[in-house]
Design an enzyme around this catalytic site. Structure first.
Site, PDB file in Angstrom:
ATOM      1  N   TRP A  73     -25.288  -6.100  13.740  1.00  0.00           N
ATOM      2  CA  TRP A  73     -25.712  -5.212  12.646  1.00  0.00           C
ATOM      3  C   TRP A  73     -26.294  -6.014  11.506  1.00  0.00           C
ATOM      4  O   TRP A  73     -27.300  -5.627  10.903  1.00  0.00           O
ATOM      5  CB  TRP A  73     -24.552  -4.340  12.177  1.00  0.00           C
ATOM      6  CG  TRP A  73     -24.073  -3.390  13.231  1.00  0.00           C
ATOM      7  CD1 TRP A  73     -22.843  -3.363  13.819  1.00  0.00           C
ATOM      8  CD2 TRP A  73     -24.831  -2.327  13.855  1.00  0.00           C
ATOM      9  NE1 TRP A  73     -22.790  -2.355  14.755  1.00  0.00           N
ATOM     10  CE2 TRP A  73     -23.995  -1.707  14.795  1.00  0.00           C
ATOM     11  CE3 TRP A  73     -26.130  -1.859  13.689  1.00  0.00           C
ATOM     12  CZ2 TRP A  73     -24.417  -0.631  15.582  1.00  0.00           C
ATOM     13  CZ3 TRP A  73     -26.560  -0.793  14.467  1.00  0.00           C
ATOM     14  CH2 TRP A  73     -25.701  -0.194  15.401  1.00  0.00           C
ATOM     15  N   LYS A 117     -17.137   5.907  11.511  1.00  0.00           N
ATOM     16  CA  LYS A 117     -16.127   4.953  11.957  1.00  0.00           C
ATOM     17  C   LYS A 117     -14.773   5.280  11.326  1.00  0.00           C
ATOM     18  O   LYS A 117     -13.790   5.410  12.016  1.00  0.00           O
ATOM     19  CB  LYS A 117     -16.524   3.514  11.599  1.00  0.00           C
ATOM     20  CG  LYS A 117     -17.979   3.135  11.937  1.00  0.00           C
ATOM     21  CD  LYS A 117     -18.232   2.927  13.406  1.00  0.00           C
ATOM     22  CE  LYS A 117     -19.700   2.809  13.811  1.00  0.00           C
ATOM     23  NZ  LYS A 117     -20.502   1.780  13.199  1.00  0.00           N
ATOM     24  N   ASP A 139     -22.229  -4.125   3.910  1.00  0.00           N
ATOM     25  CA  ASP A 139     -22.096  -3.053   4.902  1.00  0.00           C
ATOM     26  C   ASP A 139     -20.613  -2.925   5.247  1.00  0.00           C
ATOM     27  O   ASP A 139     -20.028  -3.828   5.848  1.00  0.00           O
ATOM     28  CB  ASP A 139     -22.931  -3.429   6.137  1.00  0.00           C
ATOM     29  CG  ASP A 139     -22.889  -2.360   7.230  1.00  0.00           C
ATOM     30  OD1 ASP A 139     -22.078  -1.415   7.131  1.00  0.00           O
ATOM     31  OD2 ASP A 139     -23.663  -2.502   8.200  1.00  0.00           O
TER      32      ASP A 139
HETATM   33  C1  LIG Z   1     -22.057   1.458  13.384  1.00  0.00           C
HETATM   34  C2  LIG Z   1     -22.564   0.454  12.430  1.00  0.00           C
HETATM   35  C3  LIG Z   1     -23.883   0.495  11.925  1.00  0.00           C
HETATM   36  C4  LIG Z   1     -24.894   1.519  12.381  1.00  0.00           C
HETATM   37  O1  LIG Z   1     -24.606   2.774  11.902  1.00  0.00           O
HETATM   38  P1  LIG Z   1     -25.576   4.031  12.157  1.00  0.00           P
HETATM   39  O2  LIG Z   1     -24.899   5.094  11.366  1.00  0.00           O
HETATM   40  O3  LIG Z   1     -25.593   4.281  13.635  1.00  0.00           O
HETATM   41  O4  LIG Z   1     -26.912   3.686  11.636  1.00  0.00           O
HETATM   42  C5  LIG Z   1     -24.242  -0.436  10.986  1.00  0.00           C
HETATM   43  N1  LIG Z   1     -23.385  -1.382  10.568  1.00  0.00           N
HETATM   44  C6  LIG Z   1     -22.135  -1.475  11.039  1.00  0.00           C
HETATM   45  C7  LIG Z   1     -21.225  -2.550  10.535  1.00  0.00           C
HETATM   46  C8  LIG Z   1     -21.684  -0.554  11.982  1.00  0.00           C
HETATM   47  O5  LIG Z   1     -20.430  -0.647  12.455  1.00  0.00           O
END
Ligand SMILES: *Cc1c(COP(=O)(O)O)cnc(C)c1O
Length: 363
Positions: A105, A199, A175
């Site tokens: 990511w 998540k 993030d």
């Molecule tokens: C799941 C995830 C993403 C992507 O998320 P989307 O909502 O599918 O765009 C980005 N960063 C991290 C750390 C993730 O776990």
């Protein structure tokens, strides 16, 4: 489906939600609070929905101790759209940004940002399949960088930052998609925190952006209107129709966290759950965790048997035993148990019992 028929779902995302929240949502599904309609059917300008949005924001501010000079925005497009919105809004002076690449990511975030400015990868753990978090010192960042970007928890590789990088005056962007609300965090150490909901918060479709006010209002005038944080901030996340049902569910999860004793109470349980699992893996003759102990994630526990056929057998038999989605990410294989806030302790205990049995049968 009745509670008794539910499985333990170790999916990395979308993932388990608190059962009590879903049951309550089911009760309110067709008639929210006696207003005669579902949240899904309600005008986003109605007083009922305004109350839902405001209380979601208020509860999130309370449980995360978000200072007043930060805005909380509810946006669509997932964390992935933030990979573009961040550079479009924050590359405001030198057009330089520094990224620490600790997983897939983080890499995607950096690749996307390269479309908008001068992006430097100041550190990466890719050479060791992202099995650790590099330690980066303040002097390693470019003094004139507009921001530094990190991925706090690496969902695929099972690592998390054990420290918050000291970036001095440079805004730190993080993030938090797979670790938000899993442990206490000092929001004031960050300039911008973002997290997709699916998540640890609610259903997919909402991303939460917590942004320091001085970083709003610097986007160039020719970007699409939806991508400007100022539009979302000035309109309190209601410039256009927000993802209403997702915000409602997120709000109910926040209320539930308040009821459970706040983030410190969850953190305590999360640490116990992760410790049990890592301790078992570390003493086992069959399983091993590729991540260095100090950088291990509390949310995504990655492990392997060292034999890909046996890994597949494990995942298959676990599913038959009611333990679903234990396969590792398609890019690395192995196993991954995502144990977000909604995974109860019994889920982890049941997994460990299954792992013991499988180990005994596959010596
Ligand atoms: C799941 C995830 C993403 C992507 O998320 P989307 O909502 O599918 O765009 C980005 N960063 C991290 C750390 C993730 O776990």
């Amino acid at each position: 489906m009745k509670k008794a028929e539910r499985v333990y779902n170790f999916s990395a995302g979308p993932s388990m939600l608190p059962l009590e929240v879903m049951e309550q949502a089911a009760e309110q599904l067709t008639n929210y609070g006696g207003c005669g309609m579902s949240v899904m059917e309600m005008s986003h300008r109605s007083s009922e929905f305004e109350e839902i949005l405001h209380s979601a924001e208020k509860n999130l501010r309370d449980i995360m101790n978000i200072p007043d000079h930060y805005k909380v925005l509810f946006i669509q497009g997932g964390a992935t759209l933030q990979f573009s919105m961040i550079p479009m809004n924050l590359l405001r002076n030198s057009k330089k940004a520094d990224y620490i690449v600790t997983g897939a990511w983080a890499k995607k975030a950096a690749e996307e940002a390269k479309k908008f400015g001068d992006i430097k990868i100041v550190a990466s753990s890719e050479e060791s399949v992202f099995s650790y978090i590099p330690e980066v010192k303040k002097e390693e960042f470019r003094e004139d960088a507009d921001y530094v970007h990190i991925t706090m928890n690496n969902t695929i590789y099972g690592t998390k930052f054990p420290y918050i990088p000291d970036t001095g005056e440079i805004p730190l962007v993080a993030d938090f998609s797979s670790c938000i609300l899993s442990e206490t965090v000092d929001v004031s150490k960050f300039a911008l925190i973002y997290a997709g909901a699916q998540k640890n918060i609610g259903p997919a479709g909402v991303v939460i952006v917590i942004i320091r006010e001085d970083l709003i209002g610097h986007a160039s005038a020719d970007i699409p209107v939806y991508l400007d944080y100022k539009i979302h901030a000035d309109n309190e996340s209601m410039y256009n129709t927000p993802p209403t049902f997702g915000i409602y569910m997120a709000g109910e999860v926040f209320k539930n966290i308040v009821r459970l004793g706040g983030v410190p109470a969850l953190e305590k349980i999360n640490r116990e759950k992760a410790k049990k699992l890592y301790d078992y893996i570390d003493q086992s003759a069959l399983y091993s965790c590729p991540v260095v102990p100090k950088d291990r994630s509390l949310m995504n526990v990655v492990f392997v048997t060292g034999n890909t056929d046996l890994d597949k057998k494990f995942t298959k038999e676990a599913k038959a035993a009611g333990l679903h989605n234990l396969g590792g990410h398609r890019s690395i294989g192995g196993m991954r148990a995502s144990i977000y806030n909604a995974m109860p302790m019994e889920g982890v205990d049941t997994l460990i019992e299954f792992m013991k049995k499988f180990e005994a049968e596959n010596k």
